[in-house]
Design a protein around this motif. Structure first.
Motif, PDB file in Angstrom:
ATOM      1  N   GLU A 162       1.656  16.583  -6.259  1.00  0.00           N
ATOM      2  CA  GLU A 162       2.007  16.410  -7.662  1.00  0.00           C
ATOM      3  C   GLU A 162       2.930  15.215  -7.868  1.00  0.00           C
ATOM      4  N   LEU A 163       3.819  14.963  -6.934  1.00  0.00           N
ATOM      5  CA  LEU A 163       4.678  13.779  -7.038  1.00  0.00           C
ATOM      6  C   LEU A 163       3.878  12.511  -6.787  1.00  0.00           C
ATOM      7  N   ASP A 164       2.940  12.553  -5.837  1.00  0.00           N
ATOM      8  CA  ASP A 164       2.087  11.395  -5.593  1.00  0.00           C
ATOM      9  C   ASP A 164       1.249  11.057  -6.814  1.00  0.00           C
ATOM     10  N   ARG A 165       0.852  12.067  -7.567  1.00  0.00           N
ATOM     11  CA  ARG A 165       0.071  11.834  -8.784  1.00  0.00           C
ATOM     12  C   ARG A 165       0.873  10.991  -9.785  1.00  0.00           C
ATOM     13  N   VAL A 166       2.155  11.309  -9.926  1.00  0.00           N
ATOM     14  CA  VAL A 166       2.982  10.583 -10.882  1.00  0.00           C
ATOM     15  C   VAL A 166       3.323   9.186 -10.362  1.00  0.00           C
ATOM     16  N   LEU A 167       3.548   9.069  -9.056  1.00  0.00           N
ATOM     17  CA  LEU A 167       3.914   7.776  -8.476  1.00  0.00           C
ATOM     18  C   LEU A 167       2.748   6.806  -8.411  1.00  0.00           C
ATOM     19  N   GLY A 168       1.526   7.299  -8.563  1.00  0.00           N
ATOM     20  CA  GLY A 168       0.370   6.422  -8.463  1.00  0.00           C
ATOM     21  C   GLY A 168      -0.231   6.375  -7.081  1.00  0.00           C
ATOM     22  N   ASN A 201       6.732   2.601 -14.311  1.00  0.00           N
ATOM     23  CA  ASN A 201       6.075   2.581 -13.010  1.00  0.00           C
ATOM     24  C   ASN A 201       5.404   1.230 -12.819  1.00  0.00           C
ATOM     25  N   ARG A 202       5.927   0.458 -11.899  1.00  0.00           N
ATOM     26  CA  ARG A 202       5.343  -0.852 -11.615  1.00  0.00           C
ATOM     27  C   ARG A 202       4.118  -0.771 -10.721  1.00  0.00           C
ATOM     28  N   TYR A 203       3.833   0.408 -10.175  1.00  0.00           N
ATOM     29  CA  TYR A 203       2.720   0.555  -9.238  1.00  0.00           C
ATOM     30  C   TYR A 203       1.643   1.515  -9.737  1.00  0.00           C
ATOM     31  N   GLY A 204       1.761   2.017 -10.932  1.00  0.00           N
ATOM     32  CA  GLY A 204       0.774   2.971 -11.425  1.00  0.00           C
ATOM     33  C   GLY A 204       0.942   3.212 -12.912  1.00  0.00           C
ATOM     34  N   ASP A 237      12.104   0.118  -9.661  1.00  0.00           N
ATOM     35  CA  ASP A 237      10.663  -0.068  -9.856  1.00  0.00           C
ATOM     36  C   ASP A 237      10.020   1.093 -10.609  1.00  0.00           C
ATOM     37  N   VAL A 238      10.523   2.302 -10.408  1.00  0.00           N
ATOM     38  CA  VAL A 238       9.933   3.499 -11.013  1.00  0.00           C
ATOM     39  C   VAL A 238      11.067   4.354 -11.579  1.00  0.00           C
ATOM     40  N   VAL A 239      10.872   4.864 -12.783  1.00  0.00           N
ATOM     41  CA  VAL A 239      11.819   5.779 -13.406  1.00  0.00           C
ATOM     42  C   VAL A 239      11.077   7.078 -13.717  1.00  0.00           C
ATOM     43  N   LEU A 240      11.565   8.177 -13.179  1.00  0.00           N
ATOM     44  CA  LEU A 240      10.956   9.492 -13.391  1.00  0.00           C
ATOM     45  C   LEU A 240      11.971  10.409 -14.052  1.00  0.00           C
ATOM     46  N   HIS A 241      11.469  11.243 -14.974  1.00  0.00           N
ATOM     47  CA  HIS A 241      12.302  12.256 -15.613  1.00  0.00           C
ATOM     48  C   HIS A 241      11.850  13.631 -15.130  1.00  0.00           C
ATOM     49  N   THR A 262       0.842  -1.194   0.000  1.00  0.00           N
ATOM     50  CA  THR A 262       0.000   0.000   0.000  1.00  0.00           C
ATOM     51  C   THR A 262       0.878   1.246   0.000  1.00  0.00           C
ATOM     52  N   ALA A 263       0.570   2.143  -0.890  1.00  0.00           N
ATOM     53  CA  ALA A 263       1.386   3.347  -1.048  1.00  0.00           C
ATOM     54  C   ALA A 263       1.149   4.315   0.104  1.00  0.00           C
TER      55      ALA A 263
END
Length: 472
Positions: free
Chosen positions: A82-88, A259-262, A238-242, A74-75
């Protein structure tokens, strides 16, 4: 028989060579590694022994998938929407996130803000800096207000020391800035090399999975914008952000690549200022210029950044050229798309004066428009500038323009129109079959560039069309 065993032992004892940067092995010495193309990195070492892996004890029994407890994944929110939006939804325990971006774009500022907001009494945050001293990071924290008694800070470049901090602090969130500055004494090569980056990332990923600790890694980029280091690094995390943005503009975008979670089509918008960085829930205001009266050469469009619609303004200016080859200057727009729109306007729209004038086109607020849905707005802005006639007020144009002059459909038209209506725009030019139209908005369907140019009131042409001139 003795001769055969002697040949086997000599083959086993034969030395081999290994690249200290990427770990590539060969049976003979080479001056340049053919794998990573580094010079002088191939060194001699003993031949690796042949090993086989025997079955061992399992760490946990295999269960039917329906009996696996999903609550452990669970996240947890970071405190930055705004970061939570991208992370899912937030950071998942045990997840490893790689954030990459150009130098000076604001990666460290954003993550320091995240570190302070995510730190609580039950969830400590450990911030490891390898590029700055602890006092330098403290000064930035004072400036942006990122202070918390549950945020721990250390300056380390040794992997064993970083793992030691994990044992003493026991954080729920680890931030490492950056992965290219930390090195392991057990691996040959300079910090930032392929072998070092692979070892450091692998050790931190294992620690994150074992402890249920979320990890944020800062990564460098090459001069062409790709993430520096081995491609394996992007596969392991698990997640790659630019992190994108022009350093001369206030807008910053965090775009999900993996993103493996979103979802990977979400974009977070931020504004960088003197007091730090803040999220923008409604960033369209940065891309617009509010005027009492419309100005020639401006047109509005709605672009999609991931799932988020953003209203952006396209501006164009045409002046008489003083040189044989007129200038073509763009900012925030693809030069090839602008050149294509100029050719379509000249051939299909019968605007022949564009080829003899200097043309400047740009966007407002530092936004970059690369999707074809902005073609119609670019074409109308160029036509409006060439005729020195403003477009109607509160007009947005959405559509892709083909070489034959046709206006093609684009994705998400209803979402774009809803965003335009929310911001008070009342007139829209769209391709055919736009779907459900928001209340209070007048939508005009256009089939080709000729239909779109009719919105210019009493449009003047700098030069008459060739066929008109021949018939005069």
């Amino acid at each position: 028989m003795a001769a055969r065993s002697s040949s086997r032992s000599s083959a086993k004892d034969r030395p081999s060579y290994r690249c200290t940067e990427c770990g590539w092995t060969t049976a003979k010495w080479l001056g340049r590694c053919p794998e990573c193309h580094a010079w002088g990195t191939v060194e001699e070492f003993g031949a690796p022994a042949v090993r086989t892996t025997a079955p061992g004890r399992v760490t946990s029994a295999a269960l039917p998938i329906g009996q696996v407890d999903g609550r452990q994944a669970t996240a947890r929110g970071t405190g930055v929407d705004e970061l939570d939006r991208v992370l899912g939804g937030g950071l998942v325990p045990g997840a490893v996130v790689l954030l990459a971006g150009e130098p000076g774009v604001g990666k460290s500022t954003l993550l320091l803000d995240v570190a302070a907001k995510a730190a609580t009494a039950d969830h400590r945050t450990l911030y490891i800096t390898g590029e700055e001293s602890a006092s330098q990071v403290r000064l930035r924290a004072d400036r942006i207000g990122a202070l918390s008694e549950h945020l721990y800070l250390a300056a380390e470049t040794d992997l064993s020391a970083v793992l030691g901090h994990l044992d003493s602090v026991k954080p729920s969130l680890l931030i490492l800035d950056s992965v290219q500055t930390v090195a392991s004494p057990e691996i040959d090569g300079a910090p930032g090399g392929m072998a070092q980056v692979r070892e450091v990332a692998g050790a931190l990923i294992r620690a994150s999975k074992e402890r249920g600790m979320s990890t944020l890694l800062v990564g460098h980029v090459t001069k062409d914008g790709a993430i520096a280091g081995p491609r394996l690094l992007e596969h392991l995390v698990d997640v790659v952000l630019h992190f994108e943005g022009d350093r001369h503009a206030r807008l910053r975008l965090v775009r999900g690549v993996k993103n493996r979670y979103g979802a990977t089509d979400e974009v977070g918008c931020f504004e960088l200022h003197d007091e730090g960085i803040t999220g923008l829930a409604d960033p369209s205001g940065l891309f617009l210029t509010r005027r009492a009266e419309p100005v020639p050469g401006t047109c509005l469009t709605v672009t999609l950044e991931g799932r988020r619609p953003l209203v952006a303004e396209v501006q164009a200016l045409t002046v008489d050229s003083q040189i044989p080859s007129p200038r073509r200057t763009t900012s925030g727009l693809e030069t090839s798309r602008v050149s294509m729109m100029l050719a379509v306007l000249e051939q299909r729209g019968r605007i022949s004066a564009l080829g003899k004038r200097d043309i400047y086109s740009a966007t407002v607020g530092g936004v970059k428009l690369s999707e074809p849905a902005a073609d119609l707005a670019v074409a109308l802005a160029l036509a409006s500038a060439a005729s020195d006639t403003p477009l109607p007020k509160n007009l947005v144009a959405i559509g892709e323009v083909g070489l034959a002059g046709e206006v093609r459909r684009v994705t998400g038209v209803q979402r774009r129109l809803a965003e335009a209506a929310r911001l008070g725009f009342t007139h829209a030019l769209v391709p055919g079959d736009p779907g459900k139209i928001p209340s209070g908005m007048r939508v005009q369907e256009v089939a080709d560039i000729g239909d779109a140019l009719r919105v210019l009131p009493r449009r003047k042409r700098a030069e008459r069309a060739p066929e008109d001139a021949s018939g005069a």
